[in-house]
Design a protein around this motif. Structure first.
Motif, short mmCIF file in Angstrom:
data_model
loop_
_atom_site.label_atom_id
_atom_site.label_comp_id
_atom_site.label_asym_id
_atom_site.label_seq_id
_atom_site.Cartn_x
_atom_site.Cartn_y
_atom_site.Cartn_z
N PHE A 281 0.84 -1.19 0.00
CA PHE A 281 0.00 0.00 0.00
C PHE A 281 0.88 1.25 0.00
O PHE A 281 0.67 2.18 -0.78
CB PHE A 281 -0.91 -0.03 1.23
N ASP A 282 1.87 1.26 0.89
CA ASP A 282 2.74 2.43 0.99
C ASP A 282 3.51 2.66 -0.31
O ASP A 282 3.72 3.80 -0.73
CB ASP A 282 3.73 2.26 2.16
N ARG A 283 3.93 1.57 -0.94
CA ARG A 283 4.65 1.72 -2.20
C ARG A 283 3.79 2.35 -3.28
O ARG A 283 4.27 3.12 -4.10
CB ARG A 283 5.14 0.34 -2.70
N ASN A 284 2.49 2.03 -3.24
CA ASN A 284 1.61 2.51 -4.30
C ASN A 284 0.91 3.83 -3.97
O ASN A 284 0.14 4.33 -4.76
CB ASN A 284 0.51 1.48 -4.59
N LEU A 285 1.15 4.35 -2.81
CA LEU A 285 0.46 5.56 -2.37
C LEU A 285 0.75 6.70 -3.36
O LEU A 285 1.90 6.97 -3.67
CB LEU A 285 0.96 5.94 -0.97
N SER A 356 -14.88 3.85 -0.45
CA SER A 356 -13.65 4.64 -0.60
C SER A 356 -12.43 3.84 -0.14
O SER A 356 -11.36 3.99 -0.71
CB SER A 356 -13.77 5.98 0.11
N ILE A 357 -12.61 2.98 0.83
CA ILE A 357 -11.46 2.17 1.26
C ILE A 357 -11.10 1.16 0.18
O ILE A 357 -9.92 0.94 -0.12
CB ILE A 357 -11.75 1.50 2.62
N ARG A 358 -12.10 0.60 -0.46
CA ARG A 358 -11.78 -0.34 -1.54
C ARG A 358 -11.13 0.39 -2.71
O ARG A 358 -10.22 -0.13 -3.34
CB ARG A 358 -13.03 -1.08 -1.99
N ARG A 359 -11.63 1.60 -2.98
CA ARG A 359 -11.03 2.40 -4.05
C ARG A 359 -9.57 2.71 -3.71
O ARG A 359 -8.67 2.57 -4.54
CB ARG A 359 -11.82 3.70 -4.22
N THR A 360 -9.36 3.13 -2.44
CA THR A 360 -7.99 3.49 -2.03
C THR A 360 -7.06 2.29 -2.10
O THR A 360 -5.90 2.41 -2.49
CB THR A 360 -8.01 4.05 -0.59
N LEU A 361 -7.58 1.12 -1.73
CA LEU A 361 -6.74 -0.08 -1.73
C LEU A 361 -6.48 -0.59 -3.15
O LEU A 361 -5.47 -1.23 -3.42
CB LEU A 361 -7.38 -1.19 -0.90
N GLY A 362 -7.42 -0.30 -4.03
CA GLY A 362 -7.27 -0.74 -5.41
C GLY A 362 -7.09 -2.25 -5.48
O GLY A 362 -7.86 -3.01 -4.86
N PRO A 363 -6.08 -2.70 -6.20
CA PRO A 363 -5.89 -4.15 -6.37
C PRO A 363 -5.54 -4.87 -5.07
O PRO A 363 -5.54 -6.10 -5.03
CB PRO A 363 -4.71 -4.25 -7.36
N LEU A 364 -5.23 -4.12 -4.02
CA LEU A 364 -4.90 -4.77 -2.76
C LEU A 364 -6.14 -5.27 -2.03
O LEU A 364 -6.05 -5.98 -1.02
CB LEU A 364 -4.14 -3.81 -1.84
N SER A 365 -7.32 -4.86 -2.51
CA SER A 365 -8.53 -5.34 -1.84
C SER A 365 -9.20 -6.40 -2.71
O SER A 365 -9.06 -6.42 -3.93
CB SER A 365 -9.51 -4.19 -1.61
#
Ligand code: ADP
Ligand code: MG
Length: 757
Positions: A281-285, A356-365
């Motif tokens: 997540f941090d890498r993709n922020l 919005s959390i799923r959007r923020t997580l993108g492929p991580l969710s």
């Protein structure tokens, strides 16, 4: 424990008086009555000539009864007692207490008419001196007092026989919270008896001697005497000062003890890993964390890694990026094999957080349907929504995923608190505190975990420090006081249609200018349709909360405003779209996508945009019937513009008349963008009980002398003292009086004054 304070009242003031006090005030113990403090004190003023008495104002005066006569009414049953009063000692004046500007010529006497007033008839006998408070009126040239409250001074124990006018004039008159049946002066009389009979020296003092010495407090016994029977204003001020601190100390010690007990509990440490979802997540922020976010993030990471529960409040300005900070904490817990629950105040907000959390997580969710094995596979996390109104099948699946551990992050409302919800391994609870959850509700959630979970409470808007200390006093506090870079200033204007009806058209012309400049516009309405009366959009501004009322006026609704704007000449040809919570989810996301892509220029919506919507190109926000929203909600809403480095404008439109109390909120919001100032203002407009909310309900005592907003310095001092005391003596073994006072505070006898607001 000393017996005196808990002694039944009748042992000290006799059965009869004790019975009266219990019946009307619900107080049964010596301590209860000693702590029944005057609400205020009246200062006896100088002698004021009758001719200078202010009219149509509440005045209090000392006067002598000249004559009294009672007659039967002619038309109806009942009697009228006419009492004529004059100045105290035959000179041409009345002792006036309080009151400001004087005007009008008046004769030397006042006439008061009482209806069916047995007490007036029997007590206001000619020659008696009494204290009256009421409004001075004049009727056909004759002066009168309407419905005065009175107290015969000759039966007032400590002024009776006092012939020293100087002393009498200086002596404050305590005014107790009274009932119709038990007036203040009667309470005063009973308390005076109590003070004579009780052994005040035997009342234990919860304030440690060292603190009392440092603060130069009155001894407790003296303080009781002077709070009830002051001879000067300085007397009651000193006494109150002490009791106020005492109250703060007991409250803060209770909270400090709770903090220390919670911190001593065993929790599962959720240590950060280097190759988990958080790291990805941090890498993709897409942005860098602000210094504040990074610092708070470190604090949280360290707290979660402890094997004692973290109990922390995260507060910060709208848009300061609290959600990202909370999400990172949740990911750390998920990486460590635990689950995180996010509790939102309403269903809509829960759904928005979910989106919005799923959007923020993108492929991580990932969703629940993929049937992954556990909450953590090191690469993605399952985010699950759980609300009461979900279709049964989806709800069942969500419950299952929470219980099996498939779901890593579970987002929901109060429904998460219900009995049928269980977790596989709940490691962190995040409470998004728009409404204030009380200590009890926090505990209910805590109880869902096998071991005490870590807890993070987020405020929607920042709150004053001392409110945080009181309302969230069992939590440690972190604050985000800086906004991410690139936020441009927002200017806010109040548009009063009542005084300027022509401005309605100018608003849309202004919207057109923004759009012509390539920017976009939000229009927010309090309602969805014209037929519904209440689809009150979520947020803290429920009608009861902020004293909103319709007065029968038609409020702006999304559907009506869209219709209107389609015919609005200045917006001709502009693509606009409605957005609200009752639309089909696909339609909603399509609309949002088109707004994001700048093909929709103007969005007419409810407060669904309050959370999670981030369109940098939007520069103007028009809030219609803005008086229907609460201060922090308006502040949240306008935080949606001015995000892309472009200055934002917010128009608060209202049709309320100038001077309407609800316009004060709008004026406050227009006057500053400082969330701390606004929340202070917001709280001022509420009642003390509303401020303290649930943390003070459920049998806890209401504060007596302490006011959370006014007495911040006292609260802060008491908190630091309490912290020190509890740190040195966690079980309060050497502070038994304080420990007893805490117990009585947490578990008070049922006494009427505790229930009074
Ligand atoms: P809050 O909940 O505190 O009001 P959010 O967490 O919703 O604020 O953040 C507001 C917006 O700012 C979000 O769109 C978020 O992605 C963005 N944001 C958060 N932190 C940063 C940052 N450090 N730099 C730029 N944008 C950020
Ligand atoms: Mg937020």
């Amino acid at each position: 424990m000393n017996a005196e304070p808990g002694l039944p009242l009748e042992r000290r003031i006799g059965k009869r008086s004790a019975g009266v006090i219990e019946k009307h005030l619900g107080i049964t113990t010596v301590e209860g009555l000693l702590n029944y403090f005057p609400r205020r004190y009246m200062a006896r003023g100088e002698l004021t000539p009758i001719s200078e008495l202010p009219r149509d104002e509440e005045v209090t005066l000392i006067a002598r009864v000249l004559s009294s006569s009672t007659r039967s009414m002619q038309a109806r049953k009942g009697t009228i007692t006419d009492v004529v009063i004059s100045d105290d000692d035959g000179r041409s004046g009345l002792r006036l207490v309080g009151g400001t500007d004087f005007h009008g010529k008046v004769p030397g006497t006042l006439k008061i008419s009482f209806f069916n007033a047995y007490r007036a008839k029997s007590e206001l006998l000619p020659g008696r001196r009494a204290l009256f408070s009421g409004k001075v009126t004049s009727f056909k040239g004759a002066l009168g007092l309407t419905n005065p409250d009175f107290q015969v001074l000759d039966s007032d124990p400590f002024t009776a026989g006092s012939d020293d006018p100087e002393k009498l004039a200086a002596m404050p008159i305590p005014v107790y919270p009274a009932t119709a049946k038990l007036p203040s002066w009667k309470i005063q009389k009973v308390i005076s008896t109590l003070l004579e009979t009780v052994d005040l020296g035997a009342v234990p003092d919860p304030v440690p001697a060292s603190v009392a010495a440092r603060e130069d407090f009155l001894p407790l016994a003296t303080a009781y005497r002077l709070v009830h029977e002051p001879e000067t204003a300085a007397d009651w001020q000193r006494a109150r000062h002490r009791f106020r601190y005492q109250e703060a100390l007991v409250l803060q010690s209770a909270l400090a003890r709770r903090r220390s007990q919670l911190a001593a509990e065993e929790a599962t440490a959720r240590r950060p890993v280097t190759d988990g979802v958080l790291a990805a997540f941090d890498r993709n922020l897409p942005f860098t964390l602000t210094d504040g976010q990074a610092a708070v993030g470190k604090t949280l990471a360290a707290g979660l890694a402890e094997n004692h529960p973290m109990n922390r409040l995260l507060q910060g300005e709208v848009g300061s990026g609290k959600t990202v900070v909370a999400l990172r904490a949740m990911l750390q817990v998920v990486d460590a094999g635990g689950q995180a629950a996010l509790l939102a105040p309403t269903e809509v907000l829960a759904a928005q957080h979910y989106d919005s959390i799923r959007r923020t997580l993108g492929p991580l969710s990932r969703d629940g349907l993929l049937g992954a094995l556990g909450s953590q596979d090191g690469e993605s996390v399952q985010v699950t929504l759980l609300t009461g109104s979900m279709p049964a099948a989806a709800r069942k699946q969500a419950l299952l995923d929470a219980a099996s551990g498939t779901a890593g992050i579970i987002i929901g409302t109060h429904a998460l608190l219900s009995d049928n919800v269980s977790f596989y391994d709940l490691g962190l609870i995040v409470v998004d505190e728009q409404h204030r959850f009380g200590v009890e509700q926090r505990d209910a959630l805590r109880a869902k975990a096998r071991k005490p979970p870590h807890l993070l409470v987020m405020t929607a808007t920042p709150i004053p420090r001392t409110v945080a200390m009181t309302v969230f006093g069992d939590l440690e506090t972190s604050t985000l006081d800086e906004l991410p870079k690139g936020r441009a200033p927002i200017s806010t204007h109040l548009v009063g249609l009542a005084e300027n009806p022509g401005w309605a058209g100018r608003i849309w012309a202004r919207a057109r200018e923004e759009i012509d400049a390539g920017h976009q516009v939000y229009v927010v309405c309090p309602k969805i349709g014209t037929d519904d009366d209440g689809d009150f959009t979520p947020g803290e501004a429920e009608p009861a909360d902020v004293g909103l009322e319709d007065n029968g006026r038609e409020l702006a609704s999304v559907t009506a405003v869209v219709e209107h704007l389609q015919d609005e000449p200045s917006l001709a040809g502009i693509p606009l779209a409605p957005l609200h919570g009752r639309q089909d989810p696909d339609l909603k996301s399509d609309t949002m996508a088109r707004f994001l892509a700048n093909t929709v220029k103007l969005l007419v919506s409810t407060t669904v945009i309050e959370v999670g919507v981030d369109v940098h190109n939007a520069t103007l926000m028009v809030i219609l019937d803005a008086d229907r929203f609460g201060i922090s909600q308006l502040h949240q809403l306008r935080g949606r513009v001015g995000r892309g480095g472009l200055p934002g404008t917010c128009l608060l439109v209202t049709s309320l008349e100038r001077g309407h109390p609800s316009r004060r909120r709008l004026e406050a919001v227009a006057s500053t963008t400082d969330g701390f100032v606004l929340s202070q203002e917001d709280l001022k407009l509420r009642r003390e009980g509303d401020i303290l909310g649930a943390s003070q309900s459920g049998g806890r005592s209401t504060l007596r002398l302490l006011r959370v907003l006014e007495h911040g310095d006292v609260i802060a001092q008491a908190r630091s003292d309490a912290q020190e005391i509890v740190a040195a003596d966690p079980a309060l073994d050497a502070h038994t009086e304080l420990a007893d006072a805490i117990d009585r505070y947490l578990n008070p006898e049922k006494e009427a004054f505790l229930e009074r607001g």
